[in-house]
Scaffold this motif. Structure first.
Motif, PDB file in Angstrom:
ATOM      1  N   PRO A  69      34.169  37.588  21.941  1.00 22.04           N
ATOM      2  CA  PRO A  69      33.833  36.164  22.013  1.00 22.04           C
ATOM      3  C   PRO A  69      32.631  35.782  21.152  1.00 22.04           C
ATOM      4  CG  PRO A  69      34.294  37.037  24.202  1.00 22.04           C
ATOM      5  CD  PRO A  69      34.214  38.209  23.284  1.00 22.04           C
ATOM      6  N   GLY A  72      33.812  34.956  17.866  1.00 25.02           N
ATOM      7  CA  GLY A  72      34.763  33.853  17.791  1.00 25.02           C
ATOM      8  C   GLY A  72      36.189  34.215  18.136  1.00 25.02           C
ATOM      9  N   ASP A  74      39.133  35.695  21.225  1.00 22.66           N
ATOM     10  CA  ASP A  74      39.375  35.756  22.662  1.00 22.66           C
ATOM     11  C   ASP A  74      39.000  37.136  23.184  1.00 22.66           C
ATOM     12  OD1 ASP A  74      40.375  33.171  22.745  1.00 22.66           O
ATOM     13  OD2 ASP A  74      42.453  33.844  22.378  1.00 22.66           O
ATOM     14  N   ARG A  85      38.368  40.244  11.941  1.00 25.69           N
ATOM     15  CA  ARG A  85      37.370  39.183  12.083  1.00 25.69           C
ATOM     16  C   ARG A  85      36.000  39.694  11.662  1.00 25.69           C
ATOM     17  NH1 ARG A  85      35.932  33.970  11.762  1.00 25.69           N
ATOM     18  NH2 ARG A  85      34.501  33.333  13.435  1.00 25.69           N
ATOM     19  N   ARG A  97      24.745  37.452  14.757  1.00 26.22           N
ATOM     20  CA  ARG A  97      25.345  36.957  16.000  1.00 26.22           C
ATOM     21  C   ARG A  97      25.118  37.922  17.173  1.00 26.22           C
ATOM     22  NH1 ARG A  97      31.100  33.867  15.100  1.00 26.22           N
ATOM     23  NH2 ARG A  97      30.576  32.727  13.203  1.00 26.22           N
TER      24      ARG A  97
END
Length: 382
Positions: A69, A72, A74, A85, A97
């Motif tokens: 998460p 970004g 699920d 990703r 992040r």
């Protein structure tokens, strides 16, 4: 115990803590292939067999649950989706992040292992937006002295001079004697003649990796003389370590000999010896410990490990660490899983009427923040 059953005030207090990660390594500064990533989410130094993936582990599932998460995705996405990703975002953004999202307020970064592959303290501070100070590895300093050229008789003096210079701004020292020999070494400080003879043997064999027990003892005692908190690797590690000889109880005589100096001795990681470490922390005033590294690798079972760390040790002697090295996922999870474990464990105490919520908040604040700030002289902080 589900988190929605934990008192809301306790959950909020835990989530808002600006943790002090008192023993951590840098995050990787470059993009990682799938092979490289999987090699870094295990303590094994062997290649991943072609018939398995290291995502099929407590740590791998925790990454897909809690880190996805933040990037970004699920929760519980596939490893392929996750790594794709990660590659699109790039190492710099992934680090930003995950490090910032960990809620850690201060990193103490140990720089003695493959430092050319990871961020140093300044890089960690830039990526996370919070302060980062250095922990200096004794063996790395000794190996640098040997590589620079030194007579055996001069080694002890050169090492002390270099260590004092190298640690002008450091917060702590660390030894990996558990890896290099084991913790079952003679606890007495070696004589100058013993050190010179051992240095002669070491230099005569070409120097390099320091694993002579006489010299390791000398480094430890010189580190104690330096007066900074001294961290010891204990327990869990890669196959270079003989786990049988990494039991902290083997340090009992050294602890007693060093006790008059008042130097804090920090037992790191400790799994599967967390109960032995808790006993030592209760018995000896200078001993502190954490269960870092083990929290990440136990994943959804980490609450059991954290609960055992709180059984007999005084709460002022337990600290938080992640011992993350490499992928920033490990830094993020070290904090996330520890917070969730503390919420479950302390929340159960409160729900059962054994503790008040105020006392639970007091303990989690001590372990997560205040104990490290006291031991390492970090001040009050934010």
């Amino acid at each position: 115990m589900e988190l929605d059953l934990v008192p809301g005030g306790l959950v909020r207090a835990i989530e808002e803590l600006p943790l002090v990660d008192h023993h951590v390594h840098g995050a990787t500064s470059h993009d990682l292939s799938r092979t490289a990533f999987e090699e870094m989410i295990s303590e094994s130094d062997r290649p991943v067999p072609e018939w398995m993936t290291r995502f099929d582990s407590q740590l791998g599932y925790a990454i897909l649950r809690h880190c996805a998460p933040v990037l970004g995705l699920d929760p519980h996405c596939t490893p392929e989706e996750y790594l794709a990703r990660r590659a699109r975002l790039g190492a710099e953004e992934v680090n930003r992040r995950l490090l910032a999202g960990s809620g850690v307020g201060h990193f103490l970064v140990e720089t003695g292992y493959r430092s050319d592959e990871i961020l140093g303290p300044s890089g960690m501070a830039e990526a996370s937006g919070v302060p980062a100070d250095e922990v200096v590895r004794l063996e790395a300093v000794a190996e640098q002295v040997a590589a620079s050229g030194c007579a055996a008789e001069a080694f002890a003096g050169r090492f002390a001079e270099t260590l004092w210079e190298r640690t002008r701004t450091a917060r702590a020292l660390k030894t990996v004697a558990a890896y290099r020999h084991g913790l079952d070494f003679d606890p007495e400080r070696p004589t100058g003649e013993e050190v010179a003879q051992a240095a002669g043997r070491w230099f005569g064999s070409g120097g390099g990796r320091l694993d002579d027990p006489v010299l390791l003892r000398h480094l430890i005692w010189t580190g104690i003389e330096r007066g900074l908190p001294l961290q010891f690797h204990v327990g869990l590690g890669d196959p270079d370590l003989d786990l049988r000889r990494a039991d902290p109880l083997l340090l009992r005589e050294l602890i007693e000999l060093a006790e008059p100096t008042g130097v804090p001795l920090l037992l790191l990681h400790c799994y599967p010896y967390q109960r032995q470490a808790g006993y030592l922390a209760q018995a000896y005033p200078t001993v502190h410990f954490d269960v870092g590294l083990g929290v990440n690798y136990s994943g959804a079972r980490s609450a059991a490990l954290v609960a055992e760390s709180l059984e007999v040790a005084p709460f002022a002697k337990v600290l938080f660490s992640s011992d993350a090295w490499g992928p920033a996922e490990l830094h993020h999870l070290g904090a996330e899983l520890w917070r969730r474990a503390m919420a479950r464990v302390l929340g159960a105490f409160v729900a059962e009427g054994e503790w008040s919520q105020a006392r639970a908040i007091r303990v989690v604040t001590m372990v997560g923040v205040e104990n490290a700030r006291r031991v390492y002289g970090l001040g009050e902080g934010a």
